[in-house]
Design a protein around this motif. Structure first.
Motif, PDB file in Angstrom:
ATOM      1  N   GLY A   1       0.806  -1.213   0.000  1.00  0.00           N
ATOM      2  CA  GLY A   1       0.000   0.000   0.000  1.00  0.00           C
ATOM      3  C   GLY A   1       0.838   1.261   0.000  1.00  0.00           C
ATOM      4  N   LEU A   2       1.897   1.287   0.809  1.00  0.00           N
ATOM      5  CA  LEU A   2       2.760   2.467   0.892  1.00  0.00           C
ATOM      6  C   LEU A   2       3.502   2.701  -0.416  1.00  0.00           C
ATOM      7  CD1 LEU A   2       4.200   4.766   2.290  1.00  0.00           C
ATOM      8  CD2 LEU A   2       5.566   3.092   3.557  1.00  0.00           C
ATOM      9  N   HIS A   3       4.124   1.656  -0.941  1.00  0.00           N
ATOM     10  CA  HIS A   3       4.886   1.772  -2.191  1.00  0.00           C
ATOM     11  C   HIS A   3       3.953   2.111  -3.357  1.00  0.00           C
ATOM     12  CE1 HIS A   3       8.197  -0.204  -4.892  1.00  0.00           C
ATOM     13  NE2 HIS A   3       7.758   0.941  -5.384  1.00  0.00           N
ATOM     14  N   GLY A   4       2.888   1.333  -3.497  1.00  0.00           N
ATOM     15  CA  GLY A   4       1.957   1.569  -4.598  1.00  0.00           C
ATOM     16  C   GLY A   4       1.248   2.907  -4.485  1.00  0.00           C
ATOM     17  N   GLY A   5       0.953   3.334  -3.251  1.00  0.00           N
ATOM     18  CA  GLY A   5       0.309   4.628  -3.066  1.00  0.00           C
ATOM     19  C   GLY A   5       1.168   5.778  -3.542  1.00  0.00           C
ATOM     20  N   LEU A   6       2.464   5.698  -3.286  1.00  0.00           N
ATOM     21  CA  LEU A   6       3.375   6.737  -3.760  1.00  0.00           C
ATOM     22  C   LEU A   6       3.438   6.767  -5.282  1.00  0.00           C
ATOM     23  CD1 LEU A   6       6.348   6.335  -1.238  1.00  0.00           C
ATOM     24  CD2 LEU A   6       4.710   8.221  -1.339  1.00  0.00           C
ATOM     25  N   VAL A   7       3.542   5.585  -5.895  1.00  0.00           N
ATOM     26  CA  VAL A   7       3.652   5.517  -7.358  1.00  0.00           C
ATOM     27  C   VAL A   7       2.342   5.956  -8.026  1.00  0.00           C
ATOM     28  CG1 VAL A   7       3.995   3.967  -9.319  1.00  0.00           C
ATOM     29  CG2 VAL A   7       5.413   3.727  -7.281  1.00  0.00           C
ATOM     30  N   GLY A   8       1.231   5.331  -7.617  1.00  0.00           N
ATOM     31  CA  GLY A   8      -0.054   5.666  -8.218  1.00  0.00           C
ATOM     32  C   GLY A   8      -0.506   7.076  -7.899  1.00  0.00           C
ATOM     33  N   GLY A   9      -0.247   7.522  -6.671  1.00  0.00           N
ATOM     34  CA  GLY A   9      -0.647   8.876  -6.287  1.00  0.00           C
ATOM     35  C   GLY A   9       0.099   9.944  -7.059  1.00  0.00           C
ATOM     36  N   TRP A  10       1.418   9.765  -7.221  1.00  0.00           N
ATOM     37  CA  TRP A  10       2.195  10.751  -7.975  1.00  0.00           C
ATOM     38  C   TRP A  10       1.808  10.744  -9.448  1.00  0.00           C
ATOM     39  CZ3 TRP A  10       4.389  14.996  -6.831  1.00  0.00           C
ATOM     40  CH2 TRP A  10       5.322  15.598  -7.682  1.00  0.00           C
ATOM     41  N   PHE A  11       1.489   9.562  -9.992  1.00  0.00           N
ATOM     42  CA  PHE A  11       1.005   9.472 -11.379  1.00  0.00           C
ATOM     43  C   PHE A  11      -0.296  10.253 -11.543  1.00  0.00           C
ATOM     44  CE2 PHE A  11      -2.139   7.368 -14.094  1.00  0.00           C
ATOM     45  CZ  PHE A  11      -1.550   7.542 -15.339  1.00  0.00           C
ATOM     46  N   LEU A  12      -1.231  10.069 -10.619  1.00  0.00           N
ATOM     47  CA  LEU A  12      -2.513  10.758 -10.716  1.00  0.00           C
ATOM     48  C   LEU A  12      -2.333  12.268 -10.577  1.00  0.00           C
ATOM     49  CD1 LEU A  12      -5.562  10.299 -11.008  1.00  0.00           C
ATOM     50  CD2 LEU A  12      -5.705  10.180  -8.520  1.00  0.00           C
ATOM     51  N   LEU A  13      -1.457  12.685  -9.671  1.00  0.00           N
ATOM     52  CA  LEU A  13      -1.211  14.114  -9.500  1.00  0.00           C
ATOM     53  C   LEU A  13      -0.640  14.734 -10.774  1.00  0.00           C
ATOM     54  CD1 LEU A  13       0.285  14.135  -5.902  1.00  0.00           C
ATOM     55  CD2 LEU A  13      -1.776  15.356  -6.616  1.00  0.00           C
ATOM     56  N   GLN A  14       0.350  14.087 -11.356  1.00  0.00           N
ATOM     57  CA  GLN A  14       1.005  14.651 -12.536  1.00  0.00           C
ATOM     58  C   GLN A  14       0.146  14.574 -13.786  1.00  0.00           C
ATOM     59  OE1 GLN A  14       5.108  12.821 -12.635  1.00  0.00           O
ATOM     60  NE2 GLN A  14       5.604  14.979 -12.847  1.00  0.00           N
ATOM     61  N   SER A  15      -0.686  13.534 -13.883  1.00  0.00           N
ATOM     62  CA  SER A  15      -1.440  13.330 -15.120  1.00  0.00           C
ATOM     63  C   SER A  15      -2.708  14.161 -15.194  1.00  0.00           C
ATOM     64  CB  SER A  15      -1.797  11.846 -15.268  1.00  0.00           C
ATOM     65  OG  SER A  15      -2.673  11.433 -14.233  1.00  0.00           O
ATOM     66  N   SER A  16      -3.275  14.556 -14.046  1.00  0.00           N
ATOM     67  CA  SER A  16      -4.567  15.237 -14.137  1.00  0.00           C
ATOM     68  C   SER A  16      -4.863  16.244 -13.037  1.00  0.00           C
ATOM     69  CB  SER A  16      -5.696  14.201 -14.155  1.00  0.00           C
ATOM     70  OG  SER A  16      -5.644  13.380 -13.012  1.00  0.00           O
TER      71      SER A  16
END
Length: 267
Positions: free
Chosen positions: A195-210
């Protein structure tokens, strides 16, 4: 060998017009599926584990001090969200970016799949298989340091220049330690680290993409090196935040390992 088998398996797909990137992705997926199929037997033969999936941290939730998988995953994701906020809030307050808020169901699903896929795959490799192998080679302390070093070296970008590269190496190394200690806190369960690792990756992707548009002059100490595609783990804010998290984790692990004796209560 497994990576080579994945590469060989996609060769027959070349005449169908797939791009090299798609072929590489499919080959990597095949290699990882083979890796997962072999892991339980590997853990029994190499580590003497009676239950392979429990030894890898994927089963046994709610038993032996392990939280339920969903609970551990949500906790880890919450920590990741808090760490991302520590970067986003100064970006907005310092006028180094502005909030777009242009989210869609498709992008959210992409972020969720990225979070689960990357979190599960990389934690199985680094905090399950590799960590246990390194523990057997170097002992518990050497194993946790070595897995963090391998994790850092595999993910860094060596075209950034010396100081940005060292900053990214340092941030990734501390993240590797945080993810390892998170598994210890969860009684061996891997789901909090996922959850911690994936949250950082997915969260930063969502922030940058939209959701967030960064200014070109956003400082590297805040958003990290990388220019138009920065990695905040190479910035001072992320490094300091992860260090605080690591210190709290280590303190919690030490308290959990300390026996609650009568002498301690009286003291």
């Amino acid at each position: 060998m497994l990576y080579g088998l994945g590469w060989v398996a996609v060769r027959p797909l070349e005449p169908f017009g797939l791009t090299p990137e798609h072929l590489a992705l499919i080959g990597t997926l095949i290699s990882f599926l083979l890796f997962m199929l072999l892991l339980p037997r590997w853990s029994r033969l190499r580590w003497g584990a009676r239950n392979g999936w429990r030894a890898l941290g994927l089963s046994g939730g709610g038993q032996g001090g392990r939280p339920a998988p969903l609970v551990a995953w949500l906790r880890g994701t919450g920590v990741a969200g808090g760490l991302l906020l520590l970067v986003v809030i100064p970006v907005l307050a310092g006028s180094w970016g502005h909030w777009l808020g242009e989210w869609s169901l498709g992008r959210c699903l992409n972020a969720l799949l990225l979070a689960i896929g990357v979190g599960l795959a990389e934690e199985l490799i680094f905090r399950a298989w590799l960590w246990e192998e390194l523990n057997q080679l170097f002992g518990s302390t050497g194993g946790v340091l070595a897995q963090a070093a391998c994790f850092s070296l595999v993910h860094t970008r060596f075209n950034l220049g010396v100081w940005p590269m060292l900053g990214l190496l340092s941030g990734l190394f501390v993240l590797g330690l945080v993810l390892a200690v998170q598994r210890q806190l969860d009684g061996g369960s891997l789901w909090g680290s996922i959850g911690l690792h994936g949250g950082l990756v997915g969260g930063w992707f969502l922030l940058q993409s939209s959701l967030l548009q960064l200014s070109p002059d956003a400082p590297a100490w805040l958003v990290g090196p990388g220019g138009l595609n920065p990695n905040p783990l190479g910035g001072l804010v992320a490094a300091a935040s992860l260090t605080v998290v690591l210190n709290r984790q280590v303190t919690a692990v030490a308290k959990a390992a300390r026996p609650d004796t009568g002498a301690r209560r009286e003291s």
